[in-house]
Design an enzyme around this catalytic site. Structure first.
Site, short mmCIF file in Angstrom:
data_model
loop_
_atom_site.label_atom_id
_atom_site.label_comp_id
_atom_site.label_asym_id
_atom_site.label_seq_id
_atom_site.Cartn_x
_atom_site.Cartn_y
_atom_site.Cartn_z
N ASP A 155 -52.84 -96.96 24.03
CA ASP A 155 -51.93 -98.10 24.26
C ASP A 155 -52.20 -98.53 25.86
O ASP A 155 -51.78 -98.10 26.65
CB ASP A 155 -50.58 -97.95 23.86
CG ASP A 155 -49.72 -99.06 24.16
OD1 ASP A 155 -49.94 -100.17 24.86
OD2 ASP A 155 -48.29 -98.85 23.97
N TYR A 203 -51.92 -117.10 26.13
CA TYR A 203 -53.12 -116.75 26.42
C TYR A 203 -53.81 -117.16 27.72
O TYR A 203 -54.29 -116.48 28.39
CB TYR A 203 -54.35 -117.12 25.23
CG TYR A 203 -55.56 -116.47 25.17
CD1 TYR A 203 -55.68 -115.03 24.80
CD2 TYR A 203 -56.57 -117.09 25.33
CE1 TYR A 203 -56.90 -114.45 24.82
CE2 TYR A 203 -57.96 -116.49 25.46
CZ TYR A 203 -58.13 -115.16 25.11
OH TYR A 203 -59.07 -114.65 25.07
N THR A 246 -65.71 -113.40 17.25
CA THR A 246 -65.20 -111.87 17.06
C THR A 246 -64.08 -112.04 15.97
O THR A 246 -63.69 -112.99 15.48
CB THR A 246 -64.58 -111.38 18.24
OG1 THR A 246 -63.64 -112.25 18.56
CG2 THR A 246 -65.93 -111.37 19.18
N ASN A 250 -61.23 -104.71 28.57
CA ASN A 250 -61.57 -105.71 27.71
C ASN A 250 -60.35 -106.08 26.46
O ASN A 250 -60.20 -106.95 26.20
CB ASN A 250 -62.73 -105.23 26.89
CG ASN A 250 -62.95 -105.86 25.58
OD1 ASN A 250 -63.49 -107.10 25.64
ND2 ASN A 250 -62.89 -105.34 24.35
N ASP A 267 -58.85 -97.79 22.01
CA ASP A 267 -58.33 -98.88 21.24
C ASP A 267 -57.15 -98.14 20.40
O ASP A 267 -56.70 -96.95 20.68
CB ASP A 267 -59.31 -99.38 20.32
CG ASP A 267 -58.98 -100.87 19.90
OD1 ASP A 267 -57.84 -101.23 19.62
OD2 ASP A 267 -60.23 -101.45 19.95
N LYS A 290 -54.91 -114.99 30.79
CA LYS A 290 -56.36 -115.04 31.28
C LYS A 290 -56.36 -115.55 32.60
O LYS A 290 -57.48 -115.19 33.34
CB LYS A 290 -57.27 -115.61 30.31
CG LYS A 290 -57.37 -114.94 29.16
CD LYS A 290 -57.79 -113.65 28.99
CE LYS A 290 -58.04 -112.65 27.84
NZ LYS A 290 -58.58 -111.49 28.12
#
Length: 258
Positions: A63, A157, A194, A90, A37, A161
């Site tokens: 990164d 987004y 989240t 992820n 991360d 996706k």
């Protein structure tokens, strides 16, 4: 408790949310987990807590848009652990904006992290998995219901996706036909509680009202929890899914069923 026993797993975006939950679950099920991360404090804490609970975990800064960094991370894992069995792509971000309100800079940034990084991670995983002994592995790419249906305020987004969904199928067909014994699948969560989804709630001005609205629109009566998704990722990563590739696992509380 041994569904991924002895496997080595790399999970990007592992400091929070879905990545954190998946890392904790994989470790409980016997995997050696490498979390990456850019949130170094959070990531290091998660890895430390996994180790304190008796699991095997380390944290690395990464990164995921940096091509050279991908090679360095993957080669380092193989050098330390001898192999790489699972990669979970992820890491992701969201920009809360319609097509009219999305800047080109934001569109490119979302797609760099959500889409291009998935390509890099998949390509690097294939590079090492195809020749290791025994060869093979499982790649799990985190898409979204936004890769299946349109959402008016998530233009960039949606684009990222949707790209992950079809890229995953292309990669799955390639490695299967090449005989690499690598499986590639995508996971499509709905709104899961989240930090990223909480951010969307904060943008409405009332996080709790947003939570209640999400509960109302999901047939199962609530937004997702990170572990709801982690269990699905675990299945695809495990040998239980040895005949599953190019698939899209939808985990959405029923919202796309109607």
């Amino acid at each position: 408790m041994e569904r991924v026993q002895g496997k080595v797993a790399l999970i990007t975006g592992g400091a929070r949310g879905l990545g954190e939950a998946t890392g904790r679950l994989f470790a409980q099920e016997g995997a050696t987990v490498v979390l990456t991360d850019v949130l170094d404090g959070d990531g290091a804490t998660v890895a430390e807590e996994i180790r304190a609970a008796g699991g095997k975990a380390t944290y690395l800064h990464q990164d995921t848009t940096d091509e050279a960094a991908w090679t360095e991370v993957v080669d380092g894992i193989v050098a330390e652990h001898g192999r790489l069995d699972i990669v979970v792509n992820n890491a992701g971000i969201v920009v809360d904006a319609t097509v009219e309100d999305t800047t080109l800079e934001d569109f490119r940034r979302v797609n760099a992290i959500n889409n291009e990084a998935v390509f890099l991670g998949t390509r690097e995983a294939i590079r090492v998995m195809k020749d290791q002994d025994p060869k093979g592995g499982s790649i799990v790419n985190i898409s979204s219901i936004a890769g299946l249906v349109g959402i008016e305020n998530l233009a960039a987004y949606n684009a990222s996706k949707g790209a992950v969904r079809l890229f995953t199928k292309s990669a799955a067909l390639h490695v299967a036909k090449a005989g690499y014994k690598i499986r590639v699948n995508s996971v499509h969560p709905s709104y899961t509680w989240t930090p990223m989804v909480q951010f969307l709630g904060d943008n409405t001005g009332d996080r709790q009202a947003f939570f209640e609205a999400l509960s109302a629109v999901h047939p199962l009566g609530r937004p997702g929890e990170p572990m709801d998704i982690a269990w699905g990722v675990l299945y695809l990563a495990s040998d239980e899914a040895s005949w599953v590739t190019g698939s899209e696992l939808v985990i959405d509380g029923g919202i796309t069923a109607g």
